[in-house]
Write an enzyme that holds these catalytic residues in place. Sequence first.
Site, PDB file in Angstrom:
ATOM      1  CG  ASP A  12      -1.844  -1.188   1.226  1.00 24.84           C
ATOM      2  OD1 ASP A  12      -2.622  -1.382   0.975  1.00 24.84           O
ATOM      3  OD2 ASP A  12      -2.178  -1.676   2.019  1.00 24.84           O
ATOM      4  CG  HIS A  40      -1.620  -1.820  -7.901  1.00 22.58           C
ATOM      5  ND1 HIS A  40      -0.573  -1.397  -6.689  1.00 22.58           N
ATOM      6  CD2 HIS A  40      -1.548  -3.162  -8.490  1.00 22.58           C
ATOM      7  CE1 HIS A  40       0.282  -2.916  -7.095  1.00 22.58           C
ATOM      8  NE2 HIS A  40      -0.052  -2.666  -7.632  1.00 22.58           N
TER       9      HIS A  40
HETATM   10  P1  GDP Z   1      -0.576   0.230  -3.584  1.00 16.31           P
HETATM   11  O1  GDP Z   1      -0.754  -1.270  -3.251  1.00 16.31           O
HETATM   12  O2  GDP Z   1       1.029   0.016  -3.417  1.00 16.31           O
HETATM   13  O3  GDP Z   1      -1.093   0.945  -4.933  1.00 16.31           O
HETATM   14  O4  GDP Z   1      -0.793   1.272  -2.766  1.00 16.31           O
HETATM   15  P2  GDP Z   1      -2.881   1.677  -3.017  1.00 16.31           P
HETATM   16  O5  GDP Z   1      -3.137   1.670  -3.867  1.00 16.31           O
HETATM   17  O6  GDP Z   1      -3.356   0.308  -1.872  1.00 16.31           O
HETATM   18  O7  GDP Z   1      -2.244   2.832  -1.526  1.00 16.31           O
HETATM   19  C1  GDP Z   1      -2.121   3.623  -2.311  1.00 16.31           C
HETATM   20  C2  GDP Z   1      -3.188   5.325  -1.921  1.00 16.31           C
HETATM   21  O8  GDP Z   1      -2.910   6.424  -1.392  1.00 16.31           O
HETATM   22  C3  GDP Z   1      -4.429   5.221  -2.939  1.00 16.31           C
HETATM   23  O9  GDP Z   1      -5.055   5.600  -2.113  1.00 16.31           O
HETATM   24  C4  GDP Z   1      -3.857   6.171  -3.648  1.00 16.31           C
HETATM   25  O10 GDP Z   1      -4.660   6.858  -4.262  1.00 16.31           O
HETATM   26  C5  GDP Z   1      -3.031   7.576  -2.832  1.00 16.31           C
HETATM   27  N1  GDP Z   1      -2.236   8.245  -2.921  1.00 16.31           N
HETATM   28  C6  GDP Z   1      -0.873   7.408  -3.788  1.00 16.31           C
HETATM   29  N2  GDP Z   1      -0.297   8.364  -3.759  1.00 16.31           N
HETATM   30  C7  GDP Z   1      -0.072   8.843  -2.592  1.00 16.31           C
HETATM   31  C8  GDP Z   1      -0.183  10.724  -2.379  1.00 16.31           C
HETATM   32  O11 GDP Z   1       0.775  11.484  -2.908  1.00 16.31           O
HETATM   33  N3  GDP Z   1      -1.234  11.441  -1.514  1.00 16.31           N
HETATM   34  C9  GDP Z   1      -2.584  10.838  -1.150  1.00 16.31           C
HETATM   35  N4  GDP Z   1      -3.102  11.609  -0.738  1.00 16.31           N
HETATM   36  N5  GDP Z   1      -2.563   9.662  -1.605  1.00 16.31           N
HETATM   37  C10 GDP Z   1      -2.660   8.691  -2.812  1.00 16.31           C
END
Ligand code: GDP
Length: 426
Positions: A12, A40
């Site tokens: 995440d 994701h």
């Molecule tokens: P992944 O599995 O590594 O892709 O991560 P996830 O998608 O589960 O979690 C990342 C969350 O953080 C998602 O809801 C993204 O939209 C959000 N996100 C990613 N980068 C940023 C950021 O720089 N700022 C904010 N506020 N949210 C972000």
Amino acid sequence: MVRAIVGANWGDEGKGKITDMLARESDIIIRFQGGSNAGHTIINNYGKFALHLLPSGVFYDHTTSIIGNGVALNIPYLMNEIQSLVDRGVPRPRILVSDRAQILMPYHVLFDTYEEARLAGKSFGSTKSGIAPFYSDKYAKIGFQVSELFDEETLAEKVERVCTLKNVMLEHLYHQPPIDPAELLETLHQYRDMVAPYVCDVSAYLHEALKEGRTILLEGQLGSLKDPDHGIYPMVTSSSTLAAYGAIGAGIPPYEIRDIITVVKAYSSAVGAGAFVSEIFGDEADELRRRGGDGGEFGATTGRPRRMGWFDAVATRYGCRIQGATEVALTVLDVLGYLDELPVCVGYEVDGEVTKDFPTTVKLEKAKPVYVKLPGWKCEIRGIRRYEELPENCRNYIEFIEKEIGVPITMVSNGPGRDEIIYRNV
Ligand code: GDP
């Protein structure tokens, strides 16, 4: 040229967003491990999407998305995921599925569920997607490869053989109804028809693509600390989350992976059980959870509230090292603008001694965090596109982390959107 995008923490970290962003300049995006057990979240022109099995490059029409041989392939799940994109106006993506990928069987989900119930309070916090039973069977050599769907005689014989084994467990350990081999064979025929248009000798395809100089992205799921060998065993996932495994799970030479972009989150979050040294609780945790990510820190697959913590430099340095990180993308930094001060865990105290080395699980359970506190920047940083324009305390936080982890931070993400990124020359 092959690049890998992987996580340094517990998952995440925001890998989906970085992959979606870098997919713009890539030809091929590959999932090389895991299955539909993690998700994701991606926000782009088409809306907000939670992808579980598809690579995060599916939103561009110039890319080919590949399910590599290392993935736990849930065929109906993949079909539904493709359809759900098309239903929302995304052009039908070009998808290839490795003929060597193995199939997540309906009974894997059942076994996952039964086993979690049997373990009750001692469970591993599985998402019950069947991932652990799937990989157990793969390595016990009773898994089904996609290619086997196309050889009727061997398939029928194998279904009989595997059912005999599974039914002993179902009857005697879990006290559940047995699997009917005829029914299972029928299900596999349906799977065959669903997957047939996508099947490809992926390794051969990639060999040609590399010769032609194509740009390839390997998209990892979860993070270093969930790796079965190098993570917090046994509270790990069942396939390797490391960039090195990308070579195996896609079928390319290891030396082709030139760039390992390791995604690091500006604070910590984790799902499931297991030691989490810099974990915070109560109101402090609730506030960070509520403000975190994009609309709160809740699992993309399960909706479970994530466990929250301060940035853990010990775990992250280790996480980057074990990935072989060549550069770091630091994400969700914008979330931290409300804090007066930001604790960073720079050491673990284990049995009265402070260490900066990430220990094995037995010692990890006893570790207590040693914090350094940095001053907060107390403002909104979304919308900023140039590193120099970030508040000084914010830059200090980034540079402190960079020094602790020992890998250049080349990208800072300050919002969930595709363009909310600050590139940094280091
Ligand atoms: P992944 O599995 O590594 O892709 O991560 P996830 O998608 O589960 O979690 C990342 C969350 O953080 C998602 O809801 C993204 O939209 C959000 N996100 C990613 N980068 C940023 C950021 O720089 N700022 C904010 N506020 N949210 C972000």
